[in-house]
Design an enzyme around this catalytic site. Structure first.
Site, short mmCIF file in Angstrom:
data_model
loop_
_atom_site.label_atom_id
_atom_site.label_comp_id
_atom_site.label_asym_id
_atom_site.label_seq_id
_atom_site.Cartn_x
_atom_site.Cartn_y
_atom_site.Cartn_z
N SER A 148 32.09 -6.91 -62.74
CA SER A 148 30.65 -7.15 -62.55
C SER A 148 30.30 -8.51 -63.09
O SER A 148 30.93 -9.00 -64.04
CB SER A 148 29.82 -6.08 -63.27
OG SER A 148 28.45 -6.44 -63.28
N TYR A 162 27.78 -1.91 -71.32
CA TYR A 162 28.27 -1.97 -69.94
C TYR A 162 28.91 -3.33 -69.67
O TYR A 162 30.02 -3.42 -69.14
CB TYR A 162 27.12 -1.72 -68.97
CG TYR A 162 27.50 -1.93 -67.52
CD1 TYR A 162 28.27 -0.99 -66.84
CD2 TYR A 162 27.10 -3.09 -66.84
CE1 TYR A 162 28.65 -1.20 -65.52
CE2 TYR A 162 27.46 -3.30 -65.51
CZ TYR A 162 28.24 -2.35 -64.86
OH TYR A 162 28.60 -2.55 -63.55
#
Length: 253
Positions: A148, A162
């Site tokens: 990501s 995250y």
């Protein structure tokens, strides 16, 4: 779009019940690859397999949990029985559970680490021998990790853990090239920006609003657009490795 060098490949895609994973599985199958779809939700997997088969592709639904050793081992056995050696692995399974760090949601931290990091390691280790064997036979062999842009960017309060898990995936991908590259196995790390996926609907209300605001400001990538990137990198000549790709909506900076 049509890509050469994917017909006859044998692929495994994790997190394939929806979103990017399902789109990747559908895209690879449309190019002639045999695809094993892995995820926990068996019914959703079967729907994806039916879609692929209806379009003339080959697909296998494998209900598996990447956080469980026995589950992954059973999945590997089933895939080998059905398709033999795997030469393309897409680690896409992941969870995003943002919260302020002071909330001290250790349960959520552990779930993200178990899925986003250890899950990637577990699946990679399970198919490492397959990939090196395929490469030794002169075939294309690919490991694709879906990370990501959160691995790099700041400015997203609540997403610290995250982002840390995705930074681990990005660094792991780079380090794995030291092991796999000399044996002709390609490793590609893909870092999507804001993307329309089911994962957003699982967020708490405040976080949904934050992500929704980003989508409104930047626009969002479609899952199929990320799948197209996976198909492109894995269809290059076997001596060409696109190792790191950031894919962002044009307005996301």
């Amino acid at each position: 779009m049509s890509y050469e060098n994917l017909a006859g490949r044998t692929a495994v895609v994790t997190g394939a019940a929806s979103g990017i994973g399902e789109a990747v599985a559908v895209t690879l199958a449309a190019q002639g690859a045999r695809v094993a779809l892995l995820a926990r939700r068996a019914e959703r997997l079967e729907a994806g397999v039916e879609k692929i088969r209806a379009d003339g592709g080959q697909a296998l639904a494998v209900a598996a949990d990447v956080t469980d050793d026995a589950s992954v081992a059973a999945a590997v056995e089933r895939i080998h029985e059905a398709y033999g050696t795997v030469d393309l692995v897409v680690n896409n399974a992941g969870v995003m559970l943002p919260n302020p760090i002071e909330a001290a949601r250790v349960d959520e931290w552990q779930r993200m680490i178990d899925t986003n990091v250890t899950g990637v390691l577990r699946v990679t280790g399970a198919f490492a021998e397959d990939l090196t064997e395929a490469a030794a036979q002169g075939r294309s062999a690919d490991l694709v990790n879906v990370s990501s842009i959160a691995a790099h960017l700041t400015g997203f309060p609540g997403f610290a853990v995250y982002g840390a898990t995705k930074a681990a995936v990005t660094h792991l991908s780079a380090m794995l090239r030291d092991e796999f590259g000399p044996r002709d196995v390609r490793v590609t790390n893909i870092e999507p920006g804001v993307t329309e996926t089911e994962i957003v609907s699982h967020l708490a209300d405040g976080m949904q609003e934050q992500v929704g605001g980003m989508m409104e400001a930047f626009g969002a990538l479609a899952a199929g657009e990320l799948a197209d990137v996976v198909a492109y990198v894995t269809s290059r000549p076997r001596h060409v490795n696109l190792r790191q790709i950031m894919v962002l909506p044009t307005r996301q900076v």
